[in-house]
Design an enzyme around this catalytic site. Structure first.
Site, PDB file in Angstrom:
ATOM      1  N   GLU A  27      -3.316  -5.718   5.722  1.00 46.34           N
ATOM      2  CA  GLU A  27      -1.856  -5.597   5.690  1.00 46.34           C
ATOM      3  C   GLU A  27      -1.469  -4.236   6.266  1.00 46.34           C
ATOM      4  OE1 GLU A  27       0.024  -6.279   1.884  1.00 46.34           O
ATOM      5  OE2 GLU A  27       2.015  -5.877   2.698  1.00 46.34           O
ATOM      6  N   ASN A  72       3.654  -8.181   1.413  1.00 45.32           N
ATOM      7  CA  ASN A  72       5.080  -7.871   1.323  1.00 45.32           C
ATOM      8  C   ASN A  72       5.627  -7.356   2.651  1.00 45.32           C
ATOM      9  OD1 ASN A  72       4.803  -8.556  -1.345  1.00 45.32           O
ATOM     10  ND2 ASN A  72       4.858  -6.463  -2.130  1.00 45.32           N
ATOM     11  N   ASN A 172       5.347 -14.945   2.453  1.00 45.49           N
ATOM     12  CA  ASN A 172       4.545 -14.296   1.417  1.00 45.49           C
ATOM     13  C   ASN A 172       5.363 -14.096   0.142  1.00 45.49           C
ATOM     14  OD1 ASN A 172       2.157 -12.516   0.558  1.00 45.49           O
ATOM     15  ND2 ASN A 172       3.886 -11.126   0.282  1.00 45.49           N
ATOM     16  N   GLU A 173       4.836 -14.514  -0.981  1.00 45.23           N
ATOM     17  CA  GLU A 173       5.367 -14.226  -2.329  1.00 45.23           C
ATOM     18  C   GLU A 173       6.899 -14.296  -2.406  1.00 45.23           C
ATOM     19  OE1 GLU A 173       3.603 -10.656  -4.012  1.00 45.23           O
ATOM     20  OE2 GLU A 173       1.671 -11.645  -4.187  1.00 45.23           O
ATOM     21  N   TYR A 244      -4.172 -10.793  -9.459  1.00 42.43           N
ATOM     22  CA  TYR A 244      -4.871  -9.506  -9.574  1.00 42.43           C
ATOM     23  C   TYR A 244      -5.174  -9.263 -11.044  1.00 42.43           C
ATOM     24  CZ  TYR A 244      -3.302  -8.632  -4.783  1.00 42.43           C
ATOM     25  OH  TYR A 244      -3.093  -8.714  -3.429  1.00 42.43           O
ATOM     26  N   GLU A 292      -4.644 -14.100  -1.930  1.00 50.33           N
ATOM     27  CA  GLU A 292      -4.730 -12.710  -2.415  1.00 50.33           C
ATOM     28  C   GLU A 292      -5.368 -12.749  -3.789  1.00 50.33           C
ATOM     29  OE1 GLU A 292      -1.355 -10.034  -2.345  1.00 50.33           O
ATOM     30  OE2 GLU A 292      -0.594 -10.984  -0.516  1.00 50.33           O
ATOM     31  N   GLN A 355      -7.566  -5.926  -0.481  1.00 53.80           N
ATOM     32  CA  GLN A 355      -7.503  -6.059   0.959  1.00 53.80           C
ATOM     33  C   GLN A 355      -8.870  -5.644   1.521  1.00 53.80           C
ATOM     34  OE1 GLN A 355      -3.918  -4.060   2.336  1.00 53.80           O
ATOM     35  NE2 GLN A 355      -2.611  -5.246   0.985  1.00 53.80           N
TER      36      GLN A 355
HETATM   37  O1  AHR Z   1      -2.041  -6.738  -1.639  1.00 49.99           O
HETATM   38  C1  AHR Z   1      -0.995  -5.902  -2.050  1.00 49.99           C
HETATM   39  C2  AHR Z   1       0.320  -6.638  -2.254  1.00 49.99           C
HETATM   40  O2  AHR Z   1       0.205  -7.455  -3.391  1.00 49.99           O
HETATM   41  C3  AHR Z   1       0.763  -7.584  -1.169  1.00 49.99           C
HETATM   42  O3  AHR Z   1       1.502  -6.960  -0.170  1.00 49.99           O
HETATM   43  C4  AHR Z   1       1.642  -8.551  -1.905  1.00 49.99           C
HETATM   44  O4  AHR Z   1       1.667  -9.814  -1.298  1.00 49.99           O
HETATM   45  C5  AHR Z   1       1.081  -8.557  -3.307  1.00 49.99           C
HETATM   46  O5  AHR Z   1       2.066  -8.439  -4.261  1.00 49.99           O
END
Ligand code: AHR
Length: 517
Positions: A27, A72, A172-173, A244, A292, A355
């Site tokens: 990213e 993002n 994305n999101e 996460y 992700e 990432q």
């Molecule tokens: O990977 C970091 C961020 O986490 C990404 O930009 C977003 O998609 C997620 O919230």
């Protein structure tokens, strides 16, 4: 001593290992692109400005597909800013991360880098501030051979051959209020449907990923997926998931059981997509793209060195953000998350660890300095290397651990694969126990075992504790060492057998030569 009895049967397979499970993510965020994969002035830089040391580590990691350019970031990004002569590209404010984007790196640079890294490209489009038109134009620019304004512009910009990008993320999101251009499920579902349709008018061979929930704790989780697919089922191929995990307030037991939540998340999304399938009398299945996932200590957007949130630091180019240093516990958790993904490989067809470099990443690099492997590099690299052929079902009878966050979980966690072509089976095993070693007894029905070809373990290094990390000063103290004492016996009564002991808090890989009996 923890005990686990595991049974595997050659005939009980889950499906082919989807090689796209070993994906990563680049990213435009922090130092992932700039001073991560791209640093023209670095001593190892290629002619195009790519860091050769990071490229080498990327190849060693074994990533198969890389998602780009966000995240993002993509929800406010104009793809046109990143093509054409570099000195004419606009400098922009990136509102997602409050940074200055020079656009020195863009689509052509990423395509060249991907070629060198040997990875497939997974391109995300902006459905935050833009829509149908920008998306279909990007597909034409990237994938149409020539003879139109946009495809000829690509050729003029140095790429005579089409990029032929197959895999596309429709935003994305967008379920998250933090996202630029946040939408309701109905708004997004309609937009995804129409954008996907227009993109396929340009290139019918592309595969499309719809935005799913940003995590399983989102208030709209479940409803979001159902509504989006009610609009876009026919047009999309995959539903995305993001998650996460981190250790909260020293609760290592719960943290080590994070994969229980990942299992729940995956199984819930499968159930929801299949409910829409039944309701709409659709034939095809929607598969899952876990695009992700990782361990991420979400304590604001700073690092331990620079705790101030990015937005308070003023507009800067590629500041240091979320450069988490990963320890032994994190690596064991990452090993179990990979197990969860692999065990669901019949429906999870794509996964991207977020990432690749510097930003919550298995690879770290310093500007004008070295690059190194973090602890979490190892489970990923070994699984990407050795998980081939068929995924084997595992029946686990293990002592269990009780956790505050995720209920109880097996102390020993495993996934397994069998590559008929090279006659090898591989086992990826974690011991979640913080204090006790685990004795594992693995029955392999339908196989005989002739030889152990690999046995390695990542565990707390001697003289250190579970918080040990790799860093520029200490070097790579956390890594793989031989796992001693793996016993095998042939294939009496139609089953081979492996026995081994795993140290407390460890992740191991064992590969054996097998024959069918
Ligand atoms: O990977 C970091 C961020 O986490 C990404 O930009 C977003 O998609 C997620 O919230």
């Amino acid at each position: 001593m923890t005990r686990a009895r595991i049974t595997i049967d050659r005939d009980f397979t889950i499906g082919e290992v989807p090689r796209r499970l070993f994906g990563s993510f680049v990213e435009h965020m922090g130092r992932c692109v700039y001073t991560g994969i791209y640093e023209p002035g670095h001593p190892t830089a290629t002619e195009e400005g790519f860091r050769q040391d990071v490229l080498d580590l990327t190849k060693e990691l074994g990533a198969t597909v890389v998602r780009y350019p966000g995240g993002n970031f993509v929800s406010g990004y104009n793809w046109e800013d990143g093509v054409g002569p570099v000195d004419q590209r606009p400098r922009r404010l990136d509102g997602a991360w409050h940074t200055l984007e020079s656009n020195a790196f863009g689509l052509h640079e990423f395509m060249s880098w991907s070629k060198l890294a040997g990875v497939e490209v997974m391109e995300a489009i902006n459905l935050g501030t833009r829509g149908v038109d920008a998306a279909r134009e990007l597909v034409e620019y990237a994938n149409h051979p020539g003879g139109t304004y946009l495809s000829d512009l690509r050729r003029k910009n140095g790429a005579a051959e089409p990029f032929d990008i197959k895999l596309w993320c429709l935003g994305n999101e967008l379920d998250g209020p933090w996202q630029i251009g946040h939408k309701t499920a109905d708004e997004y579902g309609r937009l995804a449907q129409e954008t996907g349709k227009a993109m396929r008018f340009v290139d019918p061979d592309i595969e499309l990923v719809a935005v799913g929930s940003s995590n399983s704790g989102m208030p709209t989780f479940g409803e979001w997926e159902y509504t989006v697919l009610s609009h876009a089922y026919d047009e999309v191929d995959y539903m995305s998931l993001h998650a996460y995990y981190q250790e909260h307030d020293g609760d290592a037991k719960s943290f080590l059981a994070s994969a229980v939540d990942m299992d729940y998340f995956i199984e819930s999304v499968i159930a929801t997509t299949d409910a829409v399938r039944a309701r709409g009398k659709h034939k095809k299945h929607i598969n899952l793209s876990f695009d992700e996932w990782n361990v991420w200590y979400q304590r604001g957007l700073g690092t331990d060195d620079q705790p101030a949130a990015v937005s308070k630091a003023g507009w800067r180019e590629h500041p240091r953000v979320i450069e988490d240093a990963y320890n032994v516990t994190d690596a064991v958790v990452v090993g179990t998350l990979l197990n969860s993904l692999l065990r669901h490989g019949d429906r999870v067809k794509i996964a991207n660890q977020a990432q690749l470099v510097n930003v919550i990443a298995p690879i770290r690099s310093e500007e004008n300095g070295p690059a190194w492997r973090q602890s979490i590099f190892w489970p990923f690299a070994r699984m990407a290397e050795l998980a081939r052929g068929q995924i084997l079902r595992t029946s686990v009878d293990s002592d269990r651990i009780d956790t505050a966050q995720f209920g109880d979980a097996d102390l020993v966690d495993i996934s397994a694969t069998w590559d008929e072509e090279n006659g090898r089976a591989a086992f990826f095993v974690a011991n979640r126990g913080l204090d006790e070693a685990a004795q594992v007894d693995l029955a392999l029905r339908g196989f005989s075992v002739s030889r152990v070809t690999r046995a390695e373990v990542l565990r707390v290094p001697n003289g250190a504790d579970r918080f040990a990390t790799n860093n520029q000063a200490a070097g790579e103290q956390v890594g793989l060492v031989p796992l001693e004492g793996v016993q095998h016996d042939g294939g009496q009564q139609g089953a081979g057998r492996l026995t081994f002991s795993l140290p407390a808090l460890s992740w191991a890989v064992i590969e054996v030569e097998v024959a069918v009996v």
